[in-house]
Design a protein around this motif. Sequence first.
Motif, PDB file in Angstrom:
ATOM      1  N   MET A 176       9.539  12.992   7.676  1.00 22.23           N
ATOM      2  CA  MET A 176       9.160  11.919   8.605  1.00 22.23           C
ATOM      3  C   MET A 176       8.626  10.697   7.856  1.00 22.23           C
ATOM      4  O   MET A 176       8.857   9.572   8.229  1.00 22.23           O
ATOM      5  CB  MET A 176       8.093  12.430   9.546  1.00 22.23           C
ATOM      6  CG  MET A 176       8.429  12.123  11.002  1.00 22.23           C
ATOM      7  SD  MET A 176       7.059  12.570  12.019  1.00 22.23           S
ATOM      8  CE  MET A 176       7.313  14.313  12.233  1.00 22.23           C
ATOM      9  N   SER A 177       7.931  11.004   6.765  1.00 21.69           N
ATOM     10  CA  SER A 177       7.324   9.897   6.042  1.00 21.69           C
ATOM     11  C   SER A 177       8.369   8.931   5.522  1.00 21.69           C
ATOM     12  O   SER A 177       8.084   7.761   5.318  1.00 21.69           O
ATOM     13  CB  SER A 177       6.518  10.443   4.872  1.00 21.69           C
ATOM     14  OG  SER A 177       7.410  11.019   3.942  1.00 21.69           O
ATOM     15  N   MET A 178       9.582   9.446   5.347  1.00 19.68           N
ATOM     16  CA  MET A 178      10.612   8.605   4.769  1.00 19.68           C
ATOM     17  C   MET A 178      11.160   7.565   5.729  1.00 19.68           C
ATOM     18  O   MET A 178      11.933   6.715   5.352  1.00 19.68           O
ATOM     19  CB  MET A 178      11.760   9.499   4.292  1.00 19.68           C
ATOM     20  CG  MET A 178      11.436  10.176   2.999  1.00 19.68           C
ATOM     21  SD  MET A 178      10.928   8.966   1.788  1.00 19.68           S
ATOM     22  CE  MET A 178      10.262  10.041   0.557  1.00 19.68           C
ATOM     23  N   GLN A 179      10.793   7.704   6.989  1.00 17.88           N
ATOM     24  CA  GLN A 179      11.348   6.746   7.946  1.00 17.88           C
ATOM     25  C   GLN A 179      10.907   5.323   7.663  1.00 17.88           C
ATOM     26  O   GLN A 179      11.491   4.370   8.121  1.00 17.88           O
ATOM     27  CB  GLN A 179      10.935   7.137   9.354  1.00 17.88           C
ATOM     28  CG  GLN A 179      11.584   8.453   9.756  1.00 17.88           C
ATOM     29  CD  GLN A 179      11.583   8.650  11.227  1.00 17.88           C
ATOM     30  OE1 GLN A 179      10.944   7.887  11.934  1.00 17.88           O
ATOM     31  NE2 GLN A 179      12.290   9.651  11.690  1.00 17.88           N
ATOM     32  N   LEU A 180       9.824   5.220   6.932  1.00 19.27           N
ATOM     33  CA  LEU A 180       9.372   3.880   6.587  1.00 19.27           C
ATOM     34  C   LEU A 180       9.841   3.588   5.175  1.00 19.27           C
ATOM     35  O   LEU A 180       9.295   4.098   4.222  1.00 19.27           O
ATOM     36  CB  LEU A 180       7.853   3.824   6.630  1.00 19.27           C
ATOM     37  CG  LEU A 180       7.309   2.496   6.134  1.00 19.27           C
ATOM     38  CD1 LEU A 180       7.529   1.440   7.189  1.00 19.27           C
ATOM     39  CD2 LEU A 180       5.847   2.615   5.810  1.00 19.27           C
ATOM     40  N   ASN A 181      10.866   2.785   5.026  1.00 14.84           N
ATOM     41  CA  ASN A 181      11.240   2.462   3.664  1.00 14.84           C
ATOM     42  C   ASN A 181      10.595   1.158   3.240  1.00 14.84           C
ATOM     43  O   ASN A 181       9.916   0.496   4.015  1.00 14.84           O
ATOM     44  CB  ASN A 181      12.766   2.422   3.523  1.00 14.84           C
ATOM     45  CG  ASN A 181      13.373   1.381   4.431  1.00 14.84           C
ATOM     46  OD1 ASN A 181      12.772   0.335   4.624  1.00 14.84           O
ATOM     47  ND2 ASN A 181      14.526   1.675   4.994  1.00 14.84           N
ATOM     48  N   ARG A 182      10.787   0.827   1.974  1.00 12.77           N
ATOM     49  CA  ARG A 182      10.068  -0.320   1.430  1.00 12.77           C
ATOM     50  C   ARG A 182      10.437  -1.634   2.112  1.00 12.77           C
ATOM     51  O   ARG A 182       9.604  -2.457   2.424  1.00 12.77           O
ATOM     52  CB  ARG A 182      10.342  -0.450  -0.070  1.00 12.77           C
ATOM     53  CG  ARG A 182       9.283   0.151  -0.903  1.00 12.77           C
ATOM     54  CD  ARG A 182       9.644   1.534  -1.420  1.00 12.77           C
ATOM     55  NE  ARG A 182      11.026   1.702  -1.742  1.00 12.77           N
ATOM     56  CZ  ARG A 182      11.634   2.880  -1.620  1.00 12.77           C
ATOM     57  NH1 ARG A 182      10.987   3.916  -1.155  1.00 12.77           N
ATOM     58  NH2 ARG A 182      12.884   3.003  -1.947  1.00 12.77           N
ATOM     59  N   PHE A 208       8.757  -1.989   5.219  1.00  9.11           N
ATOM     60  CA  PHE A 208       7.337  -2.279   5.064  1.00  9.11           C
ATOM     61  C   PHE A 208       7.116  -3.750   4.730  1.00  9.11           C
ATOM     62  O   PHE A 208       6.202  -4.388   5.241  1.00  9.11           O
ATOM     63  CB  PHE A 208       6.708  -1.436   3.957  1.00  9.11           C
ATOM     64  CG  PHE A 208       5.330  -1.929   3.626  1.00  9.11           C
ATOM     65  CD1 PHE A 208       4.287  -1.685   4.513  1.00  9.11           C
ATOM     66  CD2 PHE A 208       5.081  -2.695   2.502  1.00  9.11           C
ATOM     67  CE1 PHE A 208       3.043  -2.177   4.265  1.00  9.11           C
ATOM     68  CE2 PHE A 208       3.835  -3.191   2.262  1.00  9.11           C
ATOM     69  CZ  PHE A 208       2.812  -2.919   3.137  1.00  9.11           C
ATOM     70  N   LEU A 209       7.980  -4.262   3.870  1.00 10.52           N
ATOM     71  CA  LEU A 209       7.802  -5.660   3.480  1.00 10.52           C
ATOM     72  C   LEU A 209       7.882  -6.560   4.701  1.00 10.52           C
ATOM     73  O   LEU A 209       7.091  -7.479   4.873  1.00 10.52           O
ATOM     74  CB  LEU A 209       8.873  -6.061   2.464  1.00 10.52           C
ATOM     75  CG  LEU A 209       8.627  -5.495   1.069  1.00 10.52           C
ATOM     76  CD1 LEU A 209       9.755  -5.891   0.149  1.00 10.52           C
ATOM     77  CD2 LEU A 209       7.302  -5.992   0.527  1.00 10.52           C
ATOM     78  N   LEU A 254       7.314  -5.716   7.862  1.00  7.83           N
ATOM     79  CA  LEU A 254       6.136  -5.517   8.711  1.00  7.83           C
ATOM     80  C   LEU A 254       4.897  -6.117   8.073  1.00  7.83           C
ATOM     81  O   LEU A 254       4.096  -6.800   8.691  1.00  7.83           O
ATOM     82  CB  LEU A 254       5.910  -4.021   8.931  1.00  7.83           C
ATOM     83  CG  LEU A 254       7.027  -3.311   9.696  1.00  7.83           C
ATOM     84  CD1 LEU A 254       6.751  -1.838   9.769  1.00  7.83           C
ATOM     85  CD2 LEU A 254       7.135  -3.895  11.086  1.00  7.83           C
ATOM     86  N   THR A 274       2.402  -9.056   9.411  1.00  5.83           N
ATOM     87  CA  THR A 274       0.957  -8.949   9.635  1.00  5.83           C
ATOM     88  C   THR A 274       0.220 -10.036   8.866  1.00  5.83           C
ATOM     89  O   THR A 274      -0.607 -10.761   9.403  1.00  5.83           O
ATOM     90  CB  THR A 274       0.425  -7.601   9.114  1.00  5.83           C
ATOM     91  OG1 THR A 274       1.468  -6.689   9.132  1.00  5.83           O
ATOM     92  CG2 THR A 274      -0.752  -7.147   9.902  1.00  5.83           C
ATOM     93  N   ASN A 281     -14.661 -14.156  -1.770  1.00  8.28           N
ATOM     94  CA  ASN A 281     -14.108 -13.569  -2.986  1.00  8.28           C
ATOM     95  C   ASN A 281     -15.235 -13.095  -3.903  1.00  8.28           C
ATOM     96  O   ASN A 281     -16.252 -13.735  -4.008  1.00  8.28           O
ATOM     97  CB  ASN A 281     -13.276 -14.639  -3.708  1.00  8.28           C
ATOM     98  CG  ASN A 281     -12.403 -14.058  -4.770  1.00  8.28           C
ATOM     99  OD1 ASN A 281     -12.801 -13.149  -5.485  1.00  8.28           O
ATOM    100  ND2 ASN A 281     -11.187 -14.563  -4.890  1.00  8.28           N
TER     101      ASN A 281
END
Lengths: 392, 435
Positions: B1-7, B10-11, B13, B17, B226
């Motif tokens: 399941m974790s693989m459903q999010l590929n890089r 993510f980039l 998404l 954000t 900072n």
Amino acid sequence: MILQGLFDVLFNGLSIGAVLLIAALGLAIVFGLMGVINLAHGELMMLGAYTTFIVQNAFKPLADTPLFGLYIFVALVAAFLVAAVMGLFLERQVIRYLYGRPLETLLATWGVSLILRQFVRSVGGSMAIGLVLFSLLFWGGQALLRRRPDWNQLQGRALAVLLPLSGAIALVASFLLNGQPALAKPWFSARNIDVTAPGWLRGGLNFAGLQFPTARLFIIALTLVCLAGVYWFLQRSAWGLRIRAVTQNREMSACLGIPTDTVDALTFALGSGLAGVAGCAVTLLGSVGPNLGANYIVDAFMVVVVGGVGKLVGSVVAAIAIGTLTYLLGSGNVPLWMTQLNLTESLKPLFDFFSFFATTSMAKVMVFALIIVFLQIKPAGLFPQKGRGAEI
Amino acid sequence: MSMQLNRRKFLVLGSATAGSVLLKSCASPGGEGGDTAAGGDAAGGDAASGETVKVGILHSLSGTMAISETTVVDAEELAIKEINAAGGILGKQIEAIKEDGASDWPTFNEKAIKLIDQDKVATVFGCWTSASRKAVKDTFETKNHQLWYPVQYEGQECSKNIFYTGAAPNQQIEPAVDWLLENKGKEFFLVGSDYVFPRTANTIIKAQLEAKGGTTVGEDYLPLGNSEVTPIITKIKAALPNGGVIFNSLNGDSNVALFKQMQAAGMGPDLYPVMSVSIAEEEVRQIGPEFLKGHYAAWNYFQTVESPANTKWVADFKAEKGDDRVTNDPMEAAYVMVYFWKQAVEKAGTFDIDAVREAAYGQTFDAPNGLYTMNANHHLSKTVRLGQVRDDGLFDIVYSTDAPVVPQPWNQYVADTKGFACDWSDPAKGEKFQA
């Protein structure tokens, strides 16, 4: 002179990189191995920092003895445990329902981060009692009802009754207790708190004309220890093997009898615990307040993405590279060297370019710009995962 | 399941954000002024109807500035409580409406509009950072309302609708630079947070150093919040290898990082004395006196000022808010401004914004720091003091001016504003005129 300068860049780049890496390590595990975008990671760091504050205050009676200097080690362990427990709770109550739905996870963890931030601002005696009361009633009630044979049919209705009921009781209780000034007073408030590093971490070591702050050395050492620990755990322990197996192929692992649920919880708790350790470490450098996490979360994600998701070594290289780059650009060393080497005239445009970016704010802009360019060339980061599983 | 999010996903998404966060912080504070400008005149009347008069308190109760701004709220609340206990203003009790600016400048503007239009307050006490003041300035001007601003700032502003009860640059920065030149050295490194106050303040300092024979060996700015100051420390060391003066206008959290890491780098107050303009008693307590001992701060008021009014005020404040609390300059200015407003209202006999404004000119008040006078340029004449941090986190006063310093909102060291002054008592002169 130049040699000393290079050494200086190396050390300072490493020390900035170490802070980035320790903040990103937990994230690299949670995000890299589980694919969960945890925006509450920074807040787990903040909880670690607040734990350090509490441990420090508990050691106050020993303030004049050498033992006081050791509180930081107790704080490290405590911060790990507190953040890990919080992470475990978060995983069990929120994230496990959202696996495989990155957008929802992102929003849910963002919400959790806001809750945690406001929690440390407003938590006080009455609120804590209210929370404990709510947990006892809600989960206690569920545990009692679960014994009934018809729990499965009851479940929906029971929750609909239990949740508002225990919520209302807890609210009324904490509202009533707010009358007591001692209980109504927030423990931390929105104000920042003063975490004082032990004496031996406040100075620096002088070596060959360069000053090495002990706090930085400590963080570098701590990062190395954490890295070694994580490496050992993932590569050499039985649970590490299971975690890697689940990462590679969840269904097959489940078929072979690996408890994937437990593995998920464990991985998340480990990542969260590392965030706690990072939180404890950054108290040596900066301020501790409810917003501490927000200052690190972007940098931490940057490291993981540049490094390549799912590869610890990528995060290590990325953290050191970003740290060195930030330092090299922001410290204004490049234009300084060019002046020393009499290159200002021949390479005027280059000199102007580096001088322009030689402030902390502009260096940050430059680093981000370079990362964008880099990701255009290598969208999967420095060390992309290989094989058929990578792009599913 | 974790693989459903590929890089790649993510980039997308992730940047979405990050983008939305950025957009939020860049959102324009303006835009609301035009069509709702009618509120001003009605405000005075509505605010005072009934038994109470409403006033707004607009500070950051959360976010990076909460560390400082919550203390100012405490001081304002103390003054309001005292005034109410003594019978209120024009027979009315003051009802304070607190709004949280959340350290976010557009939020300040939203809340200011809310206070003026919805709550119809008689006046507003608020803001700390210059960025937040600039964000609400247009609103107060177009709605012809009134803001009381209690913090030292960079000057170069003189709004008809703002009273500035903190120090103008010539009441804080300039005396501090003069004193440093005389006592601590000619070479200055300027460090500040990256927003309007430090940048303007450093422009002034650079012009003043040039005029008085000092040199600026470097300057750097840190984004607000900072805490990675390693590059700055390297730069200071490179620019001042044998020590020198550091002029610090960092605000909020970054101060902690600077002082903690300067100490770790072996840069003590003997070689590298730091003069700070945003660190008062409250901040010393939270940074930790062990990091700050021996460094300097420039203000008008310190808790250690010796005067009967101050002794009483410190005692009252501790009785109200707790024995462990300290008082500081912005708190004193915040406390005092409530009284200046009260006196102006009583002199005017009404809560009407314009009448109160004109009545405020020439008012005097026996403040904890000595006698204050409200000038027609909306700033206070007050005594300037420099302090050195001592073990207990309070300040030893190392220098005070002999008499109250008359405020100059337009800086006389900066070419653009040299020779200009401000006078709102005379409509012909107004915001900026050639003196």
